[in-house]
Every structure is written in structure tokens, then in C-alpha cells.
Design an enzyme around this catalytic site. Sequence first.
Site, short mmCIF file in Angstrom:
data_model
loop_
_atom_site.label_atom_id
_atom_site.label_comp_id
_atom_site.label_asym_id
_atom_site.label_seq_id
_atom_site.Cartn_x
_atom_site.Cartn_y
_atom_site.Cartn_z
N LYS A 78 0.83 -1.31 0.17
CA LYS A 78 -0.14 0.14 -0.11
C LYS A 78 1.03 1.30 0.03
CE LYS A 78 -2.37 -1.81 3.52
NZ LYS A 78 -1.88 -3.20 3.58
N ARG A 105 10.85 -0.04 9.37
CA ARG A 105 10.95 -0.48 10.48
C ARG A 105 12.49 -0.56 10.77
NH1 ARG A 105 6.91 0.92 11.33
NH2 ARG A 105 5.11 -0.12 12.63
N ASP A 115 13.10 7.47 9.68
CA ASP A 115 12.03 7.87 10.57
C ASP A 115 11.77 6.55 11.46
OD1 ASP A 115 9.51 9.27 11.31
OD2 ASP A 115 8.34 7.63 10.81
N GLU A 145 14.92 2.32 18.80
CA GLU A 145 13.91 3.40 19.02
C GLU A 145 13.22 3.28 20.37
OE1 GLU A 145 11.65 3.44 15.18
OE2 GLU A 145 9.95 3.06 16.48
N HIS A 202 9.79 8.37 14.25
CA HIS A 202 8.51 7.53 14.06
C HIS A 202 7.27 8.36 13.82
CE1 HIS A 202 7.53 3.24 14.10
NE2 HIS A 202 6.54 4.00 13.35
N GLN A 203 7.28 9.49 12.96
CA GLN A 203 6.21 10.25 12.62
C GLN A 203 5.51 10.15 11.35
OE1 GLN A 203 8.49 14.37 12.97
NE2 GLN A 203 6.83 14.70 11.65
N ALA A 204 6.07 9.06 10.46
CA ALA A 204 5.53 9.14 9.08
C ALA A 204 4.18 8.81 9.12
CB ALA A 204 6.37 8.02 8.42
P1 NAD Z 1 1.65 -3.67 2.92
O1 NAD Z 1 1.57 -5.04 3.72
O2 NAD Z 1 0.71 -3.16 1.95
O3 NAD Z 1 2.92 -3.84 1.98
C1 NAD Z 1 4.19 -4.52 2.38
C2 NAD Z 1 4.87 -4.92 1.14
O4 NAD Z 1 6.16 -5.73 1.50
C3 NAD Z 1 3.77 -5.96 0.65
O5 NAD Z 1 3.90 -5.86 -0.87
C4 NAD Z 1 4.74 -7.51 0.83
O6 NAD Z 1 4.39 -8.45 -0.42
C5 NAD Z 1 5.99 -6.81 0.62
N1 NAD Z 1 7.01 -7.70 1.40
C6 NAD Z 1 6.79 -8.62 2.37
N2 NAD Z 1 7.97 -9.38 2.79
C7 NAD Z 1 9.01 -8.94 1.73
C8 NAD Z 1 10.33 -9.33 1.49
N3 NAD Z 1 10.81 -10.30 2.16
N4 NAD Z 1 10.86 -8.37 0.67
C9 NAD Z 1 10.43 -7.68 -0.21
N5 NAD Z 1 9.00 -7.44 0.09
C10 NAD Z 1 8.23 -7.88 0.90
O7 NAD Z 1 2.01 -2.72 3.94
P2 NAD Z 1 2.20 -1.21 4.04
O8 NAD Z 1 1.03 -0.71 4.59
O9 NAD Z 1 2.58 -0.60 2.67
O10 NAD Z 1 3.40 -0.71 5.08
C11 NAD Z 1 4.66 -1.03 4.83
C12 NAD Z 1 5.63 -0.69 6.00
O11 NAD Z 1 5.66 0.66 6.54
C13 NAD Z 1 5.06 -1.64 7.20
O12 NAD Z 1 5.91 -3.09 7.11
C14 NAD Z 1 5.40 -0.79 8.42
O13 NAD Z 1 6.72 -1.45 8.96
C15 NAD Z 1 5.81 0.49 7.84
N6 NAD Z 1 4.94 1.54 8.37
C16 NAD Z 1 5.65 2.49 8.81
C17 NAD Z 1 4.94 3.62 9.74
C18 NAD Z 1 5.57 4.83 10.24
O14 NAD Z 1 5.00 5.84 10.71
N7 NAD Z 1 7.02 4.86 10.07
C19 NAD Z 1 3.65 3.80 9.53
C20 NAD Z 1 2.93 2.50 8.90
C21 NAD Z 1 3.58 1.49 8.35
#
Ligand code: NAD
Length: 337
Positions: free
Chosen positions: A153, A234, A258, A263, A295-297
Site C-alpha cells: 500500500k 521498521r 523515521d 527506538e 517515527h512520525q511518518a
Molecule cells: P503492505 O503489507 O501493504 O506492503 C508491504 C509489502 O512488502 C507487500 O507488498 C509485501 O509483499 C512486501 N514484502 C513482504 N515481505 C517482503 C520481503 N521479504 N521482501 C520484499 N518485500 C516484501 O504494508 P504497508 O501498509 O505498505 O506498510 C509497509 C511498511 O511501512 C510496514 O511494514 C511498516 O513497517 C511501515 N509503516 C511505518 C509507519 C511509520 O509511521 N513510520 C507507519 C505505518 C507503516
Amino acid sequence: MNVAVFSAKSYDKQFLSAANAGQHELTFFEERLHRETASLASGFAAVCVFVNDELDAETLQILAANGIKLVALRCTGFNNVDLNAAAQLGIKVVRVVSYSPYSVAEHAVGLILMLNRKLYKAYNRVREDNFSLEGLVGFDLHGRTVGVIGTGKIGLIFAQIMSGFGCYLLGYDAYPNDRFETIANARYAELPELLANSDIISLHCPLTPETEYMINAEAIAQMKPGVMLINTSRGKLLDTRAAIDGIKAGKVGYLGIDVYEEEDDLFFRDLSSTIIQDETFQLLQSFPNVVITAHQAYFTADALEDISETTIASLTEFEQGRPLSNEIAAKQPATAK
Ligand code: NAD
């Protein structure tokens, strides 16, 4: 239902209370949930937790012994929960499967622009009436190649935005998504090709045993000299020591993060009057080509509303004995956090 909300900040109270509209009895604790604080949940039916709460087997056992039947994560990822232990203890776990992915994608782009155009330096200079441009030269994003690791996403929206800048996109995903290659100038590649050809690499995959330290010394060695690394996903996806070595060697030209692997002891609180003991973090802070946000994204009003509404809806489903739309099954592979 009585719910103990851990790691609660003013904004959590504000947005959760608004979405709750009196349906559940929410008690807010500023403490992070871990084994030493788990007994605070005594007398509650559910706990509501965030990214740095630690729900290992021992914590879950204390929660179960105190009558907790539901863990509601107000985040997407669940790498901080021992799902097998929860299942064995009869505790259900729900999460926020999705919320504004624009929040995180746009923040990643913000970090790129900060670094690329040195906006953090420019801001401080102008505040001090220093209008010199010495050392502020940037580069056009147009025509550059951006590697997107994880095209779910957030990665997809990030790729769309970068495509709008006129960048070429190389995507890598363990489970490729047809929509990625519909974006102008975007195509999938194997990881080594992405690492070797990208000017900017942005991480958007979840933290799992397979992805832990996926950006390590070996991966950095394969990258272009001067590469820009962006991690809004992460902390443990990136081996921080390897990144520091890469920066010192001039291989990593820019680092925007971020999230940070240690953290838990730093982020989400004001430590400005304390001595930070984490020397790795302090070293990172000392580099002129590193930008860190705490971690404010995800932190937009739109995302907080989505998160709160989904969390309250999950609590209501559980209370009414309905199927849990956002339940995480114990055997499901860990996805986003
Ligand atoms: P999502 O599940 O929609 O997308 C994650 C993608 O990673 C998927 O397409 C999946 O197939 C792929 N994936 C899984 N294992 C993999 C691997 N070994 N190698 C390559 N790709 C792989 O998740 P999302 O909603 O897009 O979120 C992505 C990441 O963003 C989350 O995992 C989360 O850690 C991070 N996040 C950070 C914040 C923040 O505030 N900094 C907030 C929300 C999410």
C-alpha cells in the site's frame, strides 16, 4: 468494554476519544506495555497498544492472568506481538490493517527532499540570517532511479509520487503486485539489480525474520556510491552500524530514517534534558548527511482518524461477539507494522 490504552499520548486520547464517542470505557496509561507494566491491565477486558509496546509470551501470560481477552494494536504491523503465545492463551489480536498510506509515503518523499535539497540546513541558516548557498548544492530528482523495496500500500503510493517527479522506479517485492508496473517508468527487478542501479532506495516492506537487516554491509557494498537510503518502515530492516560504516566510507551519501532499530528507548518522549546513552544513535546524529525523524511518518490527522475508527470498531465487534474483521491469525506471516 473496559480497555486499558498503553503508550497513550495526548493525541491518542484526543483521536481515540473522538472515535469512541462514549461506546467503551477507555483508560489511558502513559506507560509502555511490557512485562513490568502488564499488571496495570488488571480488571480490564482488552488492551490497546502501539508499535513499541512489547507483547512477548511473558507479558501476554500476565495479561491473560489479569483477564485480558483482546489485544487491539492501533497500528498495522504486529512484529511486537508473540501471536502463538496469544493464541495459546486464548487472547485475540486485532490490528489496523490499513490507514492512510499517503501519510507514510508522503513523509518518505519529505525525507528525500530534506536530504536532496539540504532543506534542514537551509532552514537553520536563514533563521540565523546566513544567506550563503555554500554547501547547499542538491540534485534534480527528475531522471534519477528510485528503488522501492516492498510495493504494497505505501510503496505503491510512494512510487506513484516519485514517478510524478520524473524518476525511474525499480521495484522489489516478495509478492509482486500488478499495479506497480502500471506506474509510468516502473518495473520490477531482482534485489541485486535494484541495489546496484538505484540512486535512492526506500524501504516499504514489513519487518519479518526474512527482512531483518536486509540492508546490511553486503547489500550496501552492492549500491551506487553516494546512494540515498530512506527507511520509514521498521528500524531493524537496516543494520545501523553498517549504514554508519557506509556513511564514513562515503558509500552512503544520504540517510533519511523515521525508524531506528533501538527506538523503543528513545522515541515518543521528550529526552531533551537527558544524556542519551545510545552512542550509535548519537553518532548517526553527528553526520551532516543524516536526517532523523522520530517515527512520525504515520502522524497525520487523516491517519489518526482512520486508526482510531478502526480500533474502536474492532473493540465493538469483539464486545458484540461478532467476527473480528481485523484479527491476526497466529499462523499468518508477519506483514506490516
Ligand atoms: P503492505 O503489507 O501493504 O506492503 C508491504 C509489502 O512488502 C507487500 O507488498 C509485501 O509483499 C512486501 N514484502 C513482504 N515481505 C517482503 C520481503 N521479504 N521482501 C520484499 N518485500 C516484501 O504494508 P504497508 O501498509 O505498505 O506498510 C509497509 C511498511 O511501512 C510496514 O511494514 C511498516 O513497517 C511501515 N509503516 C511505518 C509507519 C511509520 O509511521 N513510520 C507507519 C505505518 C507503516
